[in-house]
Scaffold this motif. Structure first.
Motif, PDB file in Angstrom:
ATOM      1  N   VAL A 144      -0.869  -3.770  -3.601  1.00  0.00           N
ATOM      2  CA  VAL A 144      -1.931  -3.290  -4.504  1.00  0.00           C
ATOM      3  C   VAL A 144      -1.281  -2.176  -5.321  1.00  0.00           C
ATOM      4  O   VAL A 144      -0.223  -1.678  -4.946  1.00  0.00           O
ATOM      5  N   ASN A 145      -1.915  -1.776  -6.403  1.00  0.00           N
ATOM      6  CA  ASN A 145      -1.433  -0.595  -7.111  1.00  0.00           C
ATOM      7  C   ASN A 145      -1.828   0.621  -6.291  1.00  0.00           C
ATOM      8  O   ASN A 145      -3.002   0.780  -5.944  1.00  0.00           O
TER       9      ASN A 145
ATOM     10  N   GLU B  91      10.048   4.510  -8.347  1.00  0.00           N
ATOM     11  CA  GLU B  91       9.593   4.892  -9.689  1.00  0.00           C
ATOM     12  C   GLU B  91       9.429   6.400  -9.841  1.00  0.00           C
ATOM     13  O   GLU B  91       9.202   6.899 -10.942  1.00  0.00           O
TER      14      GLU B  91
ATOM     15  N   VAL C 121       0.074   8.966  -8.484  1.00  0.00           N
ATOM     16  CA  VAL C 121      -1.087   8.075  -8.323  1.00  0.00           C
ATOM     17  C   VAL C 121      -2.359   8.878  -8.633  1.00  0.00           C
ATOM     18  O   VAL C 121      -2.364  10.098  -8.483  1.00  0.00           O
TER      19      VAL C 121
ATOM     20  N   HIS D 129       8.955   6.458  -3.454  1.00  0.00           N
ATOM     21  CA  HIS D 129       8.867   5.413  -4.471  1.00  0.00           C
ATOM     22  C   HIS D 129      10.067   5.454  -5.415  1.00  0.00           C
ATOM     23  O   HIS D 129      10.452   6.529  -5.895  1.00  0.00           O
TER      24      HIS D 129
ATOM     25  N   GLN E 237      -8.512  -2.078  -1.694  1.00  0.00           N
ATOM     26  CA  GLN E 237      -8.329  -2.956  -2.859  1.00  0.00           C
ATOM     27  C   GLN E 237      -7.883  -4.349  -2.412  1.00  0.00           C
ATOM     28  O   GLN E 237      -7.426  -4.534  -1.286  1.00  0.00           O
TER      29      GLN E 237
ATOM     30  N   SER F 266       2.517 -10.857  -4.525  1.00  0.00           N
ATOM     31  CA  SER F 266       3.366 -10.137  -3.558  1.00  0.00           C
ATOM     32  C   SER F 266       4.104 -11.105  -2.635  1.00  0.00           C
ATOM     33  O   SER F 266       5.213 -10.794  -2.176  1.00  0.00           O
TER      34      SER F 266
ATOM     35  N   ASN G  36       6.182  -0.386  -6.556  1.00  0.00           N
ATOM     36  CA  ASN G  36       4.864  -0.805  -7.041  1.00  0.00           C
ATOM     37  C   ASN G  36       4.880  -2.308  -7.324  1.00  0.00           C
ATOM     38  O   ASN G  36       5.954  -2.897  -7.494  1.00  0.00           O
ATOM     39  N   PRO G  37       3.694  -2.918  -7.431  1.00  0.00           N
ATOM     40  CA  PRO G  37       3.664  -4.374  -7.647  1.00  0.00           C
ATOM     41  C   PRO G  37       4.438  -4.841  -8.878  1.00  0.00           C
ATOM     42  O   PRO G  37       5.049  -5.907  -8.855  1.00  0.00           O
ATOM     43  N   SER G  38       4.462  -4.041  -9.942  1.00  0.00           N
ATOM     44  CA  SER G  38       5.123  -4.509 -11.174  1.00  0.00           C
ATOM     45  C   SER G  38       6.605  -4.147 -11.239  1.00  0.00           C
ATOM     46  O   SER G  38       7.280  -4.488 -12.208  1.00  0.00           O
ATOM     47  N   THR G  39       7.107  -3.453 -10.226  1.00  0.00           N
ATOM     48  CA  THR G  39       8.522  -3.046 -10.251  1.00  0.00           C
ATOM     49  C   THR G  39       9.401  -4.135  -9.641  1.00  0.00           C
ATOM     50  O   THR G  39       9.112  -4.636  -8.551  1.00  0.00           O
TER      51      THR G  39
END
Ligand code: DX5
Ligand code: ZN
Length: 229
Positions: free
Chosen positions: A139-140, A92, A42, A90, A146, A152, A116-119
């Motif tokens: 959030v990212n 990722e 990050v 994580h 944020q 979500s 993460n949000p896109s995973t």
């Protein structure tokens, strides 16, 4: 279902960390959420094991340590030794997710895996029986304060229904942009461990804020019948 409020110390005053830890506990914190960032996974750098050890000395509540670092397998032993009770890595950030969550449990700690949000949820599908908690980022990761990503909510609902179908008693933690006014819908979607940084430390009375959050969870979950299956 048990619900837990985990204030994120990232939004606390780091110059008065002892006082902030005690104030959060007195205010009703069930866990203390500690954000570890490496400037690689990050775009921010925070704290390492020695500060976690200092927090451990000041705290009585369990330490919920969120590792936002690449190759967490290199550091889980150090953070366990520093006094973490829950260690979340994580999906990722490591090619060997099962190995690292198994190691966390071997160290006698609770294991969490974060997305993460896109995973997609499929990234944790084959480790669900090896973890105590799944952390869905709303959030990212990298910074406090944020805005909550509304997508979500559907992800929380889907994961809770998958866990229920599989008969697994796994906590769902949600982290990012949660405040007293949206905590109810997050809980109603199926989350039971709520992280909030600026939503608590950005208010003048932490005790009142946490009480309001718990009240809003009870109200919404009462109305909807709790986590959807
Ligand atoms: C973000 C961290 C969060 C952060 C949440 O990367 O993982 O724990 O402190 O802060 P708020 O609640 O302010 O969004
Ligand atoms: Zn966090």
């Amino acid at each position: 279902m048990e619900y837990y409020i985990a204030p994120s110390l990232l939004s606390a005053d780091f110059g008065r960390l002892d006082d902030e830890v005690r104030a959060a506990e007195k205010a009703g914190a069930d866990l203390l959420h500690v954000d570890v960032m490496d400037g690689r996974f990050v775009p921010n750098i925070t704290i390492g094991p020695s500060v976690v050890a200092a927090i451990r000395k000041a705290a009585t509540a369990p330490l919920d340590v969120h590792l936002m670092i690449l190759e967490p397998e290199r550091y889980v032993d150090d953070f366990a030794k520093a006094g973490a009770d829950i260690l979340t890595v994580h999906a990722e950030a490591t090619p060997h997710l099962q190995r690292v969550v198994a190691r966390i449990r071997e160290l006698g700690k609770k294991a969490g895996v974060a997305l993460n949000p896109s995973t997609s949820l499929s990234a944790v599908e084959w480790v669900l029986t090896d973890v105590d908690m799944v952390l869905l980022m709303s959030v990212n990761p990298g910074f406090g304060g944020q805005a909550f990503l509304p997508s979500s909510l559907g992800k929380i609902e889907l994961l809770r229904s998958q866990l229920t179908r599989a008969g697994l008693d796994v906590d769902i933690q949600v982290d990012g942009g949660i405040k007293a006014d949206n905590v109810g819908e997050v809980a109603a979607a199926g989350a039971n461990v709520i992280v909030s940084g600026s939503g608590i430390f950005g208010t003048s009375d932490y005790g009142k804020t946490i009480a309001l959050m718990k009240q809003n969870i009870r109200k919404t979950v009462g109305k909807t019948g709790g986590a959807k299956a």
